[in-house]
Design a protein around this motif. Structure first.
Motif, mmCIF file in Angstrom:
data_model
loop_
_atom_site.group_PDB
_atom_site.id
_atom_site.type_symbol
_atom_site.label_atom_id
_atom_site.label_comp_id
_atom_site.label_asym_id
_atom_site.label_seq_id
_atom_site.Cartn_x
_atom_site.Cartn_y
_atom_site.Cartn_z
ATOM 1 N N ALA A 64 0.845 -1.200 0.000
ATOM 2 C CA ALA A 64 0.000 0.000 0.000
ATOM 3 C C ALA A 64 0.879 1.248 0.000
ATOM 4 O O ALA A 64 2.014 1.223 0.471
ATOM 5 C CB ALA A 64 -0.904 -0.004 1.233
ATOM 6 N N PRO A 65 0.381 2.379 -0.522
ATOM 7 C CA PRO A 65 1.171 3.623 -0.516
ATOM 8 C C PRO A 65 1.398 4.123 0.902
ATOM 9 O O PRO A 65 0.558 3.920 1.789
ATOM 10 C CB PRO A 65 0.301 4.602 -1.308
ATOM 11 N N LYS A 66 2.535 4.746 1.111
ATOM 12 C CA LYS A 66 2.808 5.373 2.405
ATOM 13 C C LYS A 66 2.074 6.712 2.462
ATOM 14 O O LYS A 66 1.626 7.233 1.440
ATOM 15 C CB LYS A 66 4.300 5.547 2.598
ATOM 16 N N PHE A 67 1.974 7.272 3.675
ATOM 17 C CA PHE A 67 1.160 8.475 3.832
ATOM 18 C C PHE A 67 1.646 9.620 2.945
ATOM 19 O O PHE A 67 0.836 10.330 2.351
ATOM 20 C CB PHE A 67 1.109 8.923 5.296
ATOM 21 N N TYR A 68 2.955 9.804 2.852
ATOM 22 C CA TYR A 68 3.451 10.937 2.063
ATOM 23 C C TYR A 68 3.074 10.809 0.588
ATOM 24 O O TYR A 68 3.001 11.807 -0.148
ATOM 25 C CB TYR A 68 4.969 11.087 2.218
ATOM 26 N N GLU A 69 2.767 9.556 0.131
ATOM 27 C CA GLU A 69 2.385 9.338 -1.262
ATOM 28 C C GLU A 69 0.910 9.700 -1.529
ATOM 29 O O GLU A 69 0.531 9.910 -2.685
ATOM 30 C CB GLU A 69 2.630 7.884 -1.643
ATOM 31 N N VAL A 70 0.108 9.749 -0.475
ATOM 32 C CA VAL A 70 -1.313 10.107 -0.658
ATOM 33 C C VAL A 70 -1.628 11.487 -0.081
ATOM 34 O O VAL A 70 -2.750 11.984 -0.216
ATOM 35 C CB VAL A 70 -2.253 9.056 0.001
ATOM 36 N N ALA A 71 -0.638 12.118 0.547
ATOM 37 C CA ALA A 71 -0.867 13.394 1.236
ATOM 38 C C ALA A 71 -1.387 14.475 0.281
ATOM 39 O O ALA A 71 -2.301 15.239 0.622
ATOM 40 C CB ALA A 71 0.418 13.863 1.919
ATOM 41 N N LYS A 72 -0.822 14.548 -0.918
ATOM 42 C CA LYS A 72 -1.241 15.579 -1.869
ATOM 43 C C LYS A 72 -2.709 15.412 -2.252
ATOM 44 O O LYS A 72 -3.454 16.399 -2.333
ATOM 45 C CB LYS A 72 -0.365 15.532 -3.124
#
Length: 453
Positions: A64-72
């Motif tokens: 799964a993506p890490k948080f920084y990858e979905v933050a935007k």
């Protein structure tokens, strides 16, 4: 605009939790306009009890993506919105903590559906999301998963908006728009309105409501305010900052909400409707000969009326219709007014004796039965009409002739189950105005269904 969200976490020490799943539904107050749902790699193990509760395990999150990858994406979907969550303090804290780890200050106005529900749906045995939506008859899937919980919160929030007669939630949103220093033109305001049945609220810059109206075509009616040359229209055009609205589907609900919310909010340009009165009423009364008569008198709040009317002529016409149709006695202002086929008795002098067509005792049994079971009072009924979309229906509920309120429902058991029905109803006061609105609507409308209970 609202961002209704739910977050699942790893569990653990305060402010050390990691996000495992997030779901955000962008909601414009009427429908979902965007959504974001994703598992998130928290880069730390999940507590065993959380795995058992949510079904999310460490293996599921490895790719799964890490948080920084979905933050935007989270920033984009929540831009210019109010965060809404069930127990918002928790979800908002978790989001802010994750963003602070990235060096970003995430600040949003937020609303908690737990607190709103306690205010707008009091005396519930539990305000946990699962138990509350079950009590309200809201369907729910994937409990303890972000998407399922967030979607249930959307449906709950939509119900809370309906129950918020004082419009505190919407007023908060309008004030948020002012902080962004928006200057919408009248054309821009009209363009966002639907061409459907409902209530509209005209706000000035501080969020206060200056006018409330109802229409079967909200967009068309507001446009008339903005293009009108009457003095009131000009004042509205000069003061308007925004227009919010509630779709009702049902014109009857729109009429009832308009009448009550004008009383609650007292908009400065709704004076005519606020002063609406019904000075003439029909009552039942025993006449001098012992017969139960339908009388036309000036309205008296101390007595229970059959129906009330705005003019004497309207009341008199209805009196003649009732007494002729059911062969009842009638009186106007206390004076007997004989009319052909109106009285059930006919006194004739015949060697000093009186001959009557029907005895007072027999007549009064028939008249009492009519008065207790007529269309005007003492009825237990649900008036069913279309809802705000094709899947939904609306219900206006009366018990013993008294208005309880209205509800929107998707499933038939929500209105056939008494406990669920009481929970989902948005209460409205039963008064002379609401009674006459309902009676007048039932006479002219052909698109409703009545269920007796």
């Amino acid at each position: 605009m609202y961002s209704i969200l739910d977050i699942e976490t790893t569990g653990g020490q305060f402010n050390e939790e990691g996000i495992t799943e997030i779901a955000i539904y962008k909601f414009d107050g009427h429908e979902i306009v965007d959504q974001f749902i994703s598992l998130v790699n928290p880069e730390k193990p999940i507590q065993p009890f959380v795995v058992k509760l949510t079904g999310i395990n460490n293996a599921m999150l490895q790719s799964a993506p890490k948080f920084y990858e979905v933050a935007k994406r989270i920033i984009e979907i929540t831009q210019d919105t109010i965060i809404v969550a069930h127990n918002a303090q928790f979800d908002y804290r978790i989001l802010r903590t994750e963003f602070s780890r990235l060096g970003y200050n995430f600040e949003k106005q937020n609303l908690c559906t737990v607190e709103l529900a306690k205010k707008l749906i009091p005396e519930q045995p539990s305000y946990s999301l699962g138990k509350l939506v079950r009590a309200l008859g809201i369907p729910m899937a994937d409990r303890h998963r972000a998407s399922g919980d967030a979607l249930a919160t959307v449906k709950l929030f939509k119900m809370l908006l309906d129950k918020d007669l004082e419009k505190e939630i919407v007023k908060t949103f309008i004030k948020t728009e002012v902080e962004k220093k928006l200057e919408p033109k009248l054309l821009d305001i009209v363009s966002k309105l639907p061409s459907t049945t409902g209530i509209y609220y005209i706000h000035k810059e501080n969020g206060d409501i200056i006018y409330i109206g109802k229409s079967r075509n909200i967009k068309k009616r507001v446009n008339q305010h903005f293009t009108g040359s009457a003095r009131k229209c000009k004042k509205i055009q000069a003061e308007v900052f925004d227009v919010s609205f509630e779709e009702t589907g049902s014109e009857l609900i729109a009429l009832l909400k308009e009448s009550e919310e004008i009383k609650v909010n007292k908009p400065i340009y709704n004076r005519a409707l606020r002063k609406m009165v019904f000075p003439w009423s029909l009552y039942s009364k025993i006449d001098n000969n012992g017969y139960l008569a339908v009388t036309l008198e000036k309205s008296d709040l101390r007595k229970k009326e059959i129906a009330s009317f705005a003019t004497h002529q309207e009341a008199q016409n209805k009196l003649f219709q009732i007494t002729e149709k059911y062969n009842l006695c009638q009186k106007i202002n206390g004076l007997d007014t004989p009319k052909t086929n109106c009285f059930p008795y006919q006194i004739q002098q015949c060697n000093g004796a009186c001959i009557q067509k029907e005895s007072a005792e027999d007549y009064n049994i028939r008249a009492t039965d009519f008065l207790e079971n007529n269309d005007y009072q003492n009825q237990n009924m649900i008036i069913i009409e279309r809802g705000r979309n094709l899947q939904e229906k609306s219900a206006v509920v009366l018990e013993n002739g008294m208005l309880l309120g209205y509800a929107f429902y998707d499933l038939n058991y929500q209105i056939s189950n008494t406990e669920v029905l009481k929970n989902i109803i948005t209460p409205l006061p039963s008064n002379r105005d609401s009674k006459n609105i309902i009676l007048g609507y039932l006479k002219k409308s052909k698109h409703h269904k009545i269920v007796r209970f």
